[in-house]
Structure formats: structure tokens, C-alpha cells
Design a protein around this motif. Sequence first.
Motif, mmCIF file in Angstrom:
data_model
loop_
_atom_site.group_PDB
_atom_site.id
_atom_site.type_symbol
_atom_site.label_atom_id
_atom_site.label_comp_id
_atom_site.label_asym_id
_atom_site.label_seq_id
_atom_site.Cartn_x
_atom_site.Cartn_y
_atom_site.Cartn_z
ATOM 1 N N ARG A 43 -10.900 11.570 6.252
ATOM 2 C CA ARG A 43 -9.921 12.457 6.893
ATOM 3 C C ARG A 43 -9.148 13.275 5.866
ATOM 4 N NH1 ARG A 43 -8.831 12.199 12.208
ATOM 5 N NH2 ARG A 43 -6.695 12.979 12.132
ATOM 6 N N TYR A 44 -8.820 12.606 4.769
ATOM 7 C CA TYR A 44 -8.063 13.286 3.722
ATOM 8 C C TYR A 44 -8.889 14.448 3.159
ATOM 9 C CZ TYR A 44 -4.850 13.610 -0.304
ATOM 10 O OH TYR A 44 -3.925 14.021 -1.226
ATOM 11 N N GLU A 59 1.297 8.392 0.803
ATOM 12 C CA GLU A 59 0.614 9.610 0.365
ATOM 13 C C GLU A 59 -0.266 10.170 1.498
ATOM 14 O OE1 GLU A 59 -2.155 8.596 -2.654
ATOM 15 O OE2 GLU A 59 -2.548 10.658 -3.281
ATOM 16 N N LEU A 60 -1.009 9.274 2.116
ATOM 17 C CA LEU A 60 -1.916 9.713 3.180
ATOM 18 C C LEU A 60 -1.132 10.209 4.394
ATOM 19 C CD1 LEU A 60 -4.369 6.778 2.634
ATOM 20 C CD2 LEU A 60 -5.083 9.163 2.604
ATOM 21 N N PHE A 97 -1.111 13.948 6.066
ATOM 22 C CA PHE A 97 -1.447 14.241 7.470
ATOM 23 C C PHE A 97 -0.232 14.808 8.227
ATOM 24 C CE2 PHE A 97 -4.588 10.585 6.744
ATOM 25 C CZ PHE A 97 -5.559 11.455 6.281
ATOM 26 N N ARG A 136 0.494 18.529 8.184
ATOM 27 C CA ARG A 136 -0.201 19.438 9.110
ATOM 28 C C ARG A 136 0.099 19.134 10.570
ATOM 29 N NH1 ARG A 136 -5.148 22.053 5.946
ATOM 30 N NH2 ARG A 136 -4.171 21.780 3.919
ATOM 31 N N ALA A 164 -7.821 12.862 -5.028
ATOM 32 C CA ALA A 164 -6.454 13.373 -4.983
ATOM 33 C C ALA A 164 -5.941 13.493 -6.412
ATOM 34 C CB ALA A 164 -5.563 12.424 -4.184
ATOM 35 N N ASP A 196 -10.128 2.336 4.822
ATOM 36 C CA ASP A 196 -9.943 3.165 3.639
ATOM 37 C C ASP A 196 -10.952 4.311 3.622
ATOM 38 O OD1 ASP A 196 -7.815 1.632 2.547
ATOM 39 O OD2 ASP A 196 -9.265 0.127 1.921
ATOM 40 N N ARG A 241 0.824 -1.202 0.000
ATOM 41 C CA ARG A 241 0.000 0.000 0.000
ATOM 42 C C ARG A 241 0.865 1.261 0.000
ATOM 43 N NH1 ARG A 241 -5.574 -0.410 1.608
ATOM 44 N NH2 ARG A 241 -5.501 1.827 1.297
ATOM 45 N N GLU A 272 -6.354 18.852 -2.992
ATOM 46 C CA GLU A 272 -5.124 19.540 -2.577
ATOM 47 C C GLU A 272 -5.044 20.940 -3.178
ATOM 48 O OE1 GLU A 272 -5.243 16.883 -4.503
ATOM 49 O OE2 GLU A 272 -4.370 15.142 -3.495
ATOM 50 N N ARG A 281 2.524 18.271 -3.647
ATOM 51 C CA ARG A 281 1.233 18.568 -3.024
ATOM 52 C C ARG A 281 1.358 18.979 -1.567
ATOM 53 N NH1 ARG A 281 -2.298 13.454 -3.772
ATOM 54 N NH2 ARG A 281 -0.425 12.447 -4.546
ATOM 55 N N LYS A 285 -10.277 9.250 -3.297
ATOM 56 C CA LYS A 285 -10.140 10.312 -2.305
ATOM 57 C C LYS A 285 -9.944 11.668 -2.985
ATOM 58 C CE LYS A 285 -5.222 9.448 -1.296
ATOM 59 N NZ LYS A 285 -4.962 8.179 -1.983
ATOM 60 N N MET A 319 -9.427 17.209 5.724
ATOM 61 C CA MET A 319 -8.231 17.989 6.009
ATOM 62 C C MET A 319 -8.049 19.104 4.971
ATOM 63 S SD MET A 319 -4.362 16.672 6.495
ATOM 64 C CE MET A 319 -3.764 17.069 4.869
ATOM 65 N N PHE A 320 -8.234 18.767 3.721
ATOM 66 C CA PHE A 320 -8.053 19.791 2.685
ATOM 67 C C PHE A 320 -9.238 20.750 2.617
ATOM 68 C CE2 PHE A 320 -4.912 16.638 1.367
ATOM 69 C CZ PHE A 320 -3.815 17.476 1.270
ATOM 70 N N PHE A 371 -12.304 5.566 6.301
ATOM 71 C CA PHE A 371 -11.855 6.467 7.372
ATOM 72 C C PHE A 371 -10.795 7.436 6.838
ATOM 73 C CE2 PHE A 371 -8.424 7.090 10.513
ATOM 74 C CZ PHE A 371 -9.096 7.807 11.485
ATOM 75 N N LEU A 372 -9.823 6.878 6.117
ATOM 76 C CA LEU A 372 -8.734 7.713 5.598
ATOM 77 C C LEU A 372 -9.241 8.666 4.523
ATOM 78 C CD1 LEU A 372 -6.006 4.933 5.453
ATOM 79 C CD2 LEU A 372 -5.990 6.942 6.950
#
Lengths: 593, 478
Positions: B196-197, A340-341, A345, A348, B98, B190, A335, B131, A379, B96, B200-201, B192-193
Motif C-alpha cells: 500500500r505504501y 510512519e505508515l 496514509f 492522503r 522509504a 507488513d 512498532r 516519497e 515527507r 518499503k 500510494m506513492f 500488505f502495508l
Amino acid sequence: MSGMFPAVTSQGCVDFLCYAPSLDGWLAGGWIDLGWDDQDEAPHCALELGEKTISGDAVVITFPRADVRKIGYGLILFVPGENTRAEGLQDVILTRHGQSFRLTPSEPLDHLTEADGVARTKALVSTAMRSSRRAHLLRLLSRPAFAGHDTLDQLQPPVFLELDSASLCPPDGLLLRGWMLDPFKSVESIRLRCAGNSAVIDPDHFVPIARPDVREGFSKQFGGLSDLCGFLAYAAGVYQAGEIVYFEVRTVNGDIGFKRVQQVRSPGIDTIKDTLGHLELRYEAMERAYDHVLGPAVKAMNAFRLQKPVGYREMSLGVQPEAPRCTIIVPLYGRIDFMELQLAFFSRTLGRQYEIIYVLDDPNLERATEALATSCLARFRLPFRLVVLDANVGYAPANNVGLTLARGEYVCFLNSDVFPKTPDWLDHMVETADARPDVGVVGALLVFEDETVQHEGCSYEILPEFAGWTFSLHPRKGRFPSDDDGIAPADAITGACLMMPTSLARAVGGLDEGYVIGDFEDVDLCRKAQAMGKQCVVDRRARLYHLERQSQGGQQSFWRLNLTLYNAWRFQNRWTRGTDPWIAPAETADRPA
Amino acid sequence: MIGTTADTLMSAVQADGERRLPSVLVMTHSHPKLTRGGAEISANTLFRELKARGAKAWLLGCSSPKSEVRLGATLTQPYGPDDYVYHPNAPFDYFKFANPDPKFPDELAELVAELKPDIVHSHHFVRFGVEMFSAIRRGWPQAKIVLSLHEYLAICNHHGQMMKTVTYRLCEKESYSACAACFPQHGERDFFLRKRYLQMFFEDVDLFISPSRFLAERFMAWGLPEEKLAVLENMPPERSGSPFAAEWDRRAMSGAPQAEAPQTPPKPVAMPMFSGGTRFVAAETGAGSKKRPSAVRPLKIGFFGQMSPLKGITVLMDAARRLKAQKIDNLVIEIYGDYSSQPLEFQKVVTEALEEAGENVVFHGAYDNSQVNALMQRIDAMVIPSTWWENSPVVIQEAFTNGKPVICSNIGGMAEKIVHGVNGLQFEVSRPASLAEMLADLATKPGLLETLAAGVRPPPTAAEMLNRHLDLYDAVIA
């Protein structure tokens, strides 16, 4: 060389030499000085081969030999012993009643094959005077030798021995998986042989494997068969590259059958997985299996896998911090989107006083990871280093490469599926380590995505179903964390997020690479830090999500569980059974200033 | 902010002359010159109206495969000095949202640093990637970032529909486990992430504009802060393609009598082929007068749009069958739309339904959006039988522009716009019997259609909508 022997008073010569696996010993022929007294009492023989000496009681037979009749007798000599494979016979020294005879090799010395050596010996022995020694040696010489084809199926009563795989456990061990039927209990002994090497295969040490298919196939023919006729067995010191490997099965009737091992599989992580995917062991049988078969086999395969330090290439993305307080080391496998994730995070939550090293332990993903890394820098604008390993080596070696490259005062080993929850998580951990010189390892409070505890420090528990071994557990896992957000001592810290002084991590040799793939290295590392007089603590102010994956069922879970048990076995040997204890380095690691 | 409806903001509208107009970079995920989706049309109208008002405005849209690429260039300007096209340089991550294109963040940051807009108003985040907000923040920190929400994409991975993948049942709320159940290839973690992703942006966005209160509430429940959410209808669609549009807009606003509908021949459907049973309506004369001469011709109910399962075409066909069985024959359902892009299986379903349909269904096939006002003039009321939530269907605005009441499913962004018994009727979503009942009422209850038509209020003009946008910009700049 011969200083250890009594003074040599006489001499002789060795014309030919051969190792005879079917006799489990060496045959030599030549002549000996007339002073030799031909009697039944066996002399002690020292066969000096290169730097090795085969020694033991020899069978010596003399016979009339025309070319030396004025100075001595023809001589045949048999010494039981292993094949040292050492080159260059120096001397053969026979000693009896304090009198020694030195036989020197002729120039050139004939090195004979087993078949030629046995034939020549037989011909010469038949010219000797009858004696019990002569009879004994002729019996030995008439033992059937392996002639390249299988004869096991000719044994009566029948014996069945089939191999599904034979895997090399370098340098010369073999892990055998197969099945065996001995319906009339006629087997006396089994040996595995290769180029004069041999190892006794003891069915009492078999790791049993259920093979209902075999039992069903033979149940009409034979009664009393068990499902557990499959086996895993380990033979050390047998294999020689390029030589034929075969079984020699001797029966109580004195018959011998041979069976050739068709293929030897080279070792690798897939071989380990394949081997461990067929077993379900519990309780005491488990410990025996790991002590005699699985332990040494997996250990040898893993050592071979990692014998050469893995090569790597490094990409520096962005401007790295000059003197980082801490280096975060994250191994990546599969993965890569986790990188990237995480970087998103981290961008920040992390100050620029920290260094980040990703270690890609998945060479197939090299290009994709490089492209993603470039994109991540564009990014998220957080500098990091990407290290691409030349091979997939696993958790500990990958982390250790990161440890070698780390420039921080501290290192934080972090899993790729761990994501910050609180922005100042690493500041807290560093602050704790700074403030507490007695602390060697700092962990964090890790929670699942539903905010329940994944880890707040490990404790130990003895599990009877797993041979009474000691395992590390995660107390409070699955429940909501307590209100306590202080710093608490722990038996150990999970490697999912584990921070320690870089100097200490290096002093204890990093993560032990003898554990395969990824468990127990973290607990082992904590034990090493503790052996160096340091404590482990959890800083509950540092909070991260750990999206630990549920293990999958099926064959996959068998090998994974059994590999965990291998790692557990290694851990027990080091820290609880003491059979392979860890020795702390002489110099204690200096703490960072 | 969510309570700040467009109506209350109207009071704050100042005379244009006194107003200091902010400079605005309008962004849309596909350049309006290349595709004509709702978001693109809204963005383009906003850009056009801003320029017409004399504001400094720029447009940035993504390229399409047919766009000309300048080797190595990330941004090009094929349509003029204030108009930019972004050429994405990497496969987009639609899970996500991105954008892995390593060149875009700096290009965007440099662009906003150069343009120095007061407002960056984006009509989407797909293709640009979420982003983009941090790149804008970095490039020109003074800019306020506004994002128009066009569907539930951030909440729901199922094309933002908030419907279950297999059963197509309506989904009230996202959860990691429910989302993972819809998408077994992704685990709960996934989702969850992903959340959050995105969140966050989204932190960098100063204002989210939702075209419906319903959609705004869904996003609040998902986690967007209430103070950053405003409800404001999208800019109305362009009508420049229609020769009647300008006049119609003016008359609709002034309450003057409506123009007669043009006589347009029906367009045959592109595919699939079907034979018999379905009739093309012949060009009619005298249709579209405001008062329906009920004794002369049957009530005409219009369906406009994609003939997809989500748009409820089968619910409508089923309701038509029921009406026929009930022998309610003074009502005809006129379908303007296309189903050639639907999955083959569904195409078969629709074709069969059309073939078996009675005389109370007329299928006209696809239509050009420039003709929509003219076509709507031929009908008496509009039906929106969507089986999903909808955001704020533009077809409602179009119906109201033409003074037509709307019969719609009683959920989501559409139900919010239709007051039952006032400017339309609501029926129980996905229940043909309920729709048939409402249509039967309309066909049989004397005066009902006229009452509802009288209840239709014309939607704001583009100029008015621009004022409301400017009010929101002012509020977020303040």
C-alpha cells in the motif's frame, strides 16, 4: 476522647507496652488503684493508641508491688488485637460492671520488643497469685516467638512450605507464589506476620498451581500427594517496609514452626505478568481465584503502578489546526513504523480540520520516534503532535494523556495498526455524531487485509468456561462485510477506532485505568456513555483496515489471557455483578455545539 | 500504453530539427560517476544523449561512501553545473523503500521548483525513497514523472528477484502469505502495508517504463495501471571506453563487415585461487571473423557476467559436462566473469566445477565492460542460462550489437527477446540437459549458427533510443 466511657472513678499507670505477634495481642504492665477488684471475670479494655483504639476482653493479673503498695497493685494486662502501628499511648481504660479505671502512660513509657515484653511479663506474672487467668497467660507467654531463623523444618510430622516469590501489593498486601506439602494433615493454621501485622493464610483460598516436580520429588517419601501442591495466595494488610516477613505454622499438636520470607519483590507490570504466567483457570475456580487472590493483588499492583500521573513531553510538528473538529489519539508501543505508515496514509485521507496526537508509551524509543516524527513531517507534510511519556503506562493511561491534550470537539481513539481504507472515513464518523445527539460513541467498519470483517460493532456473550462472565465479541468477524453501508446500533465499539464527543469522554473520566494493558477499557467506556444516556453506533461508510495481530502461544499467551480475565473480572464487578459499580458523574456532559 | 512498443513509436519520430525538446531531470539511485550498474549506465546515457541533442537536462544521483561531503549540504555539485549528487542523511528503509532523511523532500522540491523540468525521469526509487514522487509533485506540479523499472523490487522483497528465499524456486506472483513465508521476520500485514505504501506513492508517477513486456506484465498484475505502463528498452550502454565502439556501432547499423577482434590477454580471476584443470585461453589470432571455419576451430559459446547461481553458471557447467560425456568436442564454452563476490560456499562450488571441467570450458575471469564488444567478437554465440526471470539483460543488446545469436533460458525478460530458431535458441530453465541439447544442435547441425546469426537484428542506436524516449515524453506531456 473518653466521653464514650462511663465516668472514670479511679486510676493507675502503664509503664511498658509491647505488641506480641506470637500472642496476637498487646501486653502492658504498670499499676492500678487499690479499688480494682482482682477476679476472674474479664474486664473490657480500651487501649487508646494515637487515633486508634484496641478494644476487647482483657486478661488482667495483679501482683504485689512494693513501690505502689499504699495506693495500688502491680498490673499485667493482655488485650488481643491487631498491631495498629499507631504511636503514642493515651489511655488504657478498663471497664467492668459499669466501673472504669483509667490508666495513664508513665513518662517515659517503655516500648518493648516482643522478646523483652514477653520476658518481663513472664517474670512479673510468676509473682502473682495462682489463678486460671495466671495459668492461661503463662501458657500464652510460653508460645515460641520468631527468633529470626526458620524452625518449620523441625516440625513433626513434617510440613513443607516454600516460596518462589512474594510480591508486594501496595500498600501492605503480599501475593505469594510457592508450594506446600502437609502430608499428615497436621497443619491447624498458617499466619503471615510482619512487624506485628498478621494475616491468616487459608489453604482453602489458595489458587492451585500444578507442581509435578514437587510431587515427584516427594512421592517416595509420602503417599497421596497431588500435582496441585503449588499455590498462589494473597495476604492483605501484612507488609511493612524494612521489617521481616515470616510464616507461622501452627499444628494440631500445638507446635509452631516459623519460616522467613527471604525477599519481597516490588510491584510492576512484569510482576503482574510473571504472576499470571503460571495459571490456567477455568469455570467457577476462576471466579474464586480472582475474587480472593488475583483480583485484589493485581488491582493493588496496578494502582501502585499508576499512582503518580505519568510525566510527558510534547513535540508539535507542523502548524496545528486552530479549532480541530476531531482529535485522533494514537498510542504507540514498539512498532513506531506504524506511525510512519499511518501518517503516510492519513496524508492522503485526512482533511486539515483534524488534529493528530501520537502518544509514545515506550520511553526506550524516544529518540528514534522523535527522529522518525521529524522525517514524517518532512515527507508527508501532515501536522501532528507527538507526546512522549516518561514511562510505559499502558493503553488507557496513554490514551487519557492524549485526551487531556486533545483540542478537538470529538476525540477518535485509534490503534496504531489501523489504516484508512476509504479517504473520507473520519468525515463520515463526525457527520454521524453531528447529526445524532443521541449518539455518544461512533465506530467504523474495520476489515483485515483480506477485506473480511474485523469489527462492525461488538455484542455481548456469556461464556460458561470463563465463570459465566460476560465478554464482548465481534459478530461477523472473518467474513466479508454485508452490502449494508448504513449506520447501525451496536452494544459496544472497539477501541481500535472509537469516536466520541471530547466533553463526554472527559465527563466519564476517559478510559478506566484500572484495566491493565488493553482490553475491556473500550467496552467499559461504551457502558459509561450508555449510562449517561447515549447510544453506540457503527458507521459502515467509514472503513479502515485493522491489522490485528494473532496472539502468540506459550507462556506469553497465559499471562495475556489471564490479564484479560482480570480485566473481565473488573468489568463484571462494575457492570454485571455490581460488586464495584460505576457511579455516573452528577452532571451530564454537554454536547459540543 | 503498454501496447505502445518502441517499433510503433518509431513512426511518430519527427525530424530532430522540428522537435521541441523537453527539459529533463534524470535521476539515478547511484551517481554514474561513482558506480556502474545497469540503471546508472542507462541514466547517464540518457542524460548524455539529451545534452548532445541540445536539450536542457540535469542529472541527480546519490553519493557513495567515497563521495566528498559538504558539511550540512544535502545536494552537492562536484561534477558540474547540471550535475547533482544527493548525500542521504539517514539509513534507508529497504523494506518499503522509504527514505527517512528529513532534509531530502524539501531539497528535492526546491530543486525541481528551481529547474522547472518538463520531465523528471528517475531510474530508480531506492535511496531516494518512493516519497520522492510527492516531493517532485509538490515542488513543481507541472513536471511529468517517469520511472524506469529495473527489476521486480517493488513486488518482491527478495532483492526483486521473484524467487523463493530458501528453495530459490521461481515465484509467479506476490501474495501477503507467500511473501511472509519467504520472510518470517515480517508478517503478512507488513507486506500488505509495504504494498500500500509503495502503490500510494506510485500514484504520483505519470509513466512507468519497463524494459520488457514481461516485467511490465508483472507490474500490471501487481497493480500498476496499464495506461501508465510503457515498454521500452533501456538506453544502450556507453561504448566510449572501447576504441572500436563508434565504428562498430556505425557498421552494425549499416551492415558493413565487422572489424577484427582485438587481441586481449585473458585476465586472471581475482580470487579465490585455484590450481590446475582450468586454462587461461591464450591470445588468439584470427578469431572473431564472421564466418566460423568449423573445420579449423571449435564453436565458441560465450558467457558474460557475474558467475552467480541466479546467472545459471552451474547449469552451464553441468551442460558442459554432459557435452563432454556425449563426446561433442567441437564446442568450447568461454566464461568471462567473476565469482569472487559470491558467498564462500558457492565460490567453492564454482572452483570445484572449474577444476573438474573438461577441455570444453575456458575460464577467462573478470573483464572490463569497455572491452565487451571486443571480447564478444571472439565468440560465435552467447549463452544466458539465468535461473531467474531477468528483466532485460543488457548482455542481449550487447550480443545483438555484435551480431551474435543468444541461447537463453525460456523464461521472463530474456525469453521475450529471443525468438527460438530465429535469433537464438531457448532451453528449459535450470535444466542442463536441455541446454546441452541446444548447444549440441548448434555444434552439430550444419548451418544452424549461420541461420541464427543472420536472424540477429542490430539493436537501436543510442540516438534512436533517445527518440523513443522523447516520443514517450511527448505522449505523457500531451
